[in-house]
Design an enzyme around this catalytic site. Structure first.
Site, PDB file in Angstrom:
ATOM      1  N   ASN A 273       0.857  -1.190   0.000  1.00 33.13           N
ATOM      2  CA  ASN A 273       0.000   0.000   0.000  1.00 33.13           C
ATOM      3  C   ASN A 273       0.897   1.245   0.000  1.00 33.13           C
ATOM      4  OD1 ASN A 273      -1.824   2.023   0.611  1.00 33.13           O
ATOM      5  ND2 ASN A 273      -2.393   1.200   2.621  1.00 33.13           N
TER       6      ASN A 273
ATOM      7  N   LYS B  27      -0.148   4.305   0.254  1.00 36.40           N
ATOM      8  CA  LYS B  27      -0.756   5.390   1.051  1.00 36.40           C
ATOM      9  C   LYS B  27      -0.590   6.710   0.292  1.00 36.40           C
ATOM     10  CE  LYS B  27      -0.335   2.737   5.261  1.00 36.40           C
ATOM     11  NZ  LYS B  27      -0.187   2.693   6.695  1.00 36.40           N
TER      12      LYS B  27
ATOM     13  N   HIS C  35      -9.662   0.501   5.468  1.00 31.49           N
ATOM     14  CA  HIS C  35      -8.312   0.594   6.030  1.00 31.49           C
ATOM     15  C   HIS C  35      -8.379   1.435   7.299  1.00 31.49           C
ATOM     16  CE1 HIS C  35      -4.117   1.645   6.576  1.00 31.49           C
ATOM     17  NE2 HIS C  35      -3.843   0.551   5.888  1.00 31.49           N
TER      18      HIS C  35
ATOM     19  N   GLU D 111      -4.841  -5.497  11.265  1.00 27.15           N
ATOM     20  CA  GLU D 111      -3.754  -4.514  11.419  1.00 27.15           C
ATOM     21  C   GLU D 111      -3.975  -3.720  12.714  1.00 27.15           C
ATOM     22  OE1 GLU D 111      -1.964  -3.147   7.321  1.00 27.15           O
ATOM     23  OE2 GLU D 111      -3.671  -1.930   7.875  1.00 27.15           O
TER      24      GLU D 111
ATOM     25  N   ILE E 151       1.057   0.269  13.151  1.00 25.77           N
ATOM     26  CA  ILE E 151       1.213   0.710  11.758  1.00 25.77           C
ATOM     27  C   ILE E 151       2.311   1.765  11.670  1.00 25.77           C
ATOM     28  CG2 ILE E 151       0.070   2.009   9.901  1.00 25.77           C
ATOM     29  CD1 ILE E 151      -2.513   0.540  10.565  1.00 25.77           C
TER      30      ILE E 151
ATOM     31  N   GLY F 163       3.906  -2.903  10.413  1.00 25.13           N
ATOM     32  CA  GLY F 163       5.309  -3.087  10.751  1.00 25.13           C
ATOM     33  C   GLY F 163       6.026  -4.179   9.982  1.00 25.13           C
TER      34      GLY F 163
ATOM     35  N   ALA G 185       3.324  -1.199   3.972  1.00 22.29           N
ATOM     36  CA  ALA G 185       3.468   0.096   3.312  1.00 22.29           C
ATOM     37  C   ALA G 185       4.877   0.637   3.496  1.00 22.29           C
ATOM     38  CB  ALA G 185       2.434   1.076   3.852  1.00 22.29           C
ATOM     39  N   SER G 186       5.176   1.169   4.701  1.00 22.95           N
ATOM     40  CA  SER G 186       6.401   1.944   4.875  1.00 22.95           C
ATOM     41  C   SER G 186       7.674   1.154   4.584  1.00 22.95           C
ATOM     42  CB  SER G 186       6.461   2.551   6.282  1.00 22.95           C
ATOM     43  OG  SER G 186       6.166   1.585   7.253  1.00 22.95           O
TER      44      SER G 186
HETATM   45  O1  G3P Z   1      -1.811  -0.878   4.680  1.00 21.56           O
HETATM   46  C1  G3P Z   1      -0.628  -1.278   5.274  1.00 21.56           C
HETATM   47  C2  G3P Z   1      -0.395  -0.650   6.558  1.00 21.56           C
HETATM   48  O2  G3P Z   1      -1.364   0.022   7.212  1.00 21.56           O
HETATM   49  C3  G3P Z   1       0.753  -1.088   7.354  1.00 21.56           C
HETATM   50  O3  G3P Z   1       1.628  -0.030   7.247  1.00 21.56           O
HETATM   51  O4  G3P Z   1       3.792   1.054   7.248  1.00 21.56           O
HETATM   52  O5  G3P Z   1       3.207  -0.547   9.065  1.00 21.56           O
HETATM   53  O6  G3P Z   1       3.651  -1.403   6.778  1.00 21.56           O
HETATM   54  P1  G3P Z   1       3.168  -0.256   7.620  1.00 21.56           P
END
Ligand code: G3P
Length: 214
Positions: A6, A8, A85, A133, A138, A173, A194-195
């Site tokens: 994602n 974002k 989300h 999640e 996150i 994470g 995502a990150s």
């Molecule tokens: O949609 C994926 C997300 O909310 C998790 O984000 O940055 O922790 O991988 P992240």
């Protein structure tokens, strides 16, 4: 395993990441896809990568302003969509409406949820998959599979109790191949992240690391 990246609204280059996801997908048995911002879906899909929307609204063609129509993201090249989300939460009736809208447009669906109880509710709406999640993890780089494995295991049980055709993903994470292996060991069929990719200095290397054990 399904690895859904994602983007974002991170200030990354969606085409650079899309191309990397497409190329890494060809090196592995895992299934990789990317969810860019709605405005980037068409250009991202043109790279040939599996492309998802981050959100669709519970609406039909008609008198709606400032909404995202499932048919439009499908026309742009998306094959699936996230729904609810944590950063785009909906009321229960609207989650249901968004899943129905996505079905109408032949989009695959992943309904996101914060905890196993919400996973059960999301699974009852008949999406293709649910994703657990915990919001507090996150973007932290601390993988849910390590920080709270119980929430993932309980989410798998909660979904199975409702409908064992609904796959379970986990996210928050996740950034390494070890995290993906842990998610697999906890009974999930994929990860939502995502990150770890969108903020990586080298997204291609981050993706290679994610799928390395698969
Ligand atoms: O949609 C994926 C997300 O909310 C998790 O984000 O940055 O922790 O991988 P992240």
């Amino acid at each position: 395993m399904f690895v859904l990246v994602n983007l974002k609204t991170y200030p990354c280059d969606p085409l650079e990441i899309a191309t990397a996801v497409r190329d890494v997908d060809e090196t592995t048995d895992a299934r990789l896809a990317v969810a860019p911002q709605a405005i980037h879906i068409e250009r991202v899909a043109e790279t040939g990568v599996e492309t998802w929307a981050q959100h669709v609204d519970p609406i039909e063609h008609g008198s709606n302003t400032g909404h995202t129509l499932a048919e439009s993201v499908a026309d742009a090249g998306a094959v699936g969509t996230l729904v609810n989300h944590s950063e785009r939460r909906l009321k229960l009736a609207d989650i249901d409406g968004a899943v129905r809208a996505a079905e109408r447009a032949d989009l695959e669906t992943v309904v996101c949820a914060n905890n196993p109880e919400q996973i059960g509710a999301g699974a009852a709406l008949g999406p293709d998959a649910v994703a657990v999640e915990p919001p507090e993890l996150i973007g932290t780089g601390t993988p849910v599979s390590q920080a709270d494995p119980g929430v993932v295991e309980n989410a798998v049980v909660a979904a199975e109790n409702v409908d064992d055709d609904v796959s379970v993903l986990c996210g928050a994470g996740i950034s390494t191949g070890e995290d993906v292996t842990a998610a697999d060991d906890l009974g999930t069929e994929g990860v939502l992240l995502a990150s770890g990719v969108a903020k990586a200095d080298n997204p291609r290397a981050a993706l290679d690391d994610l799928v390395e054990p698969l």
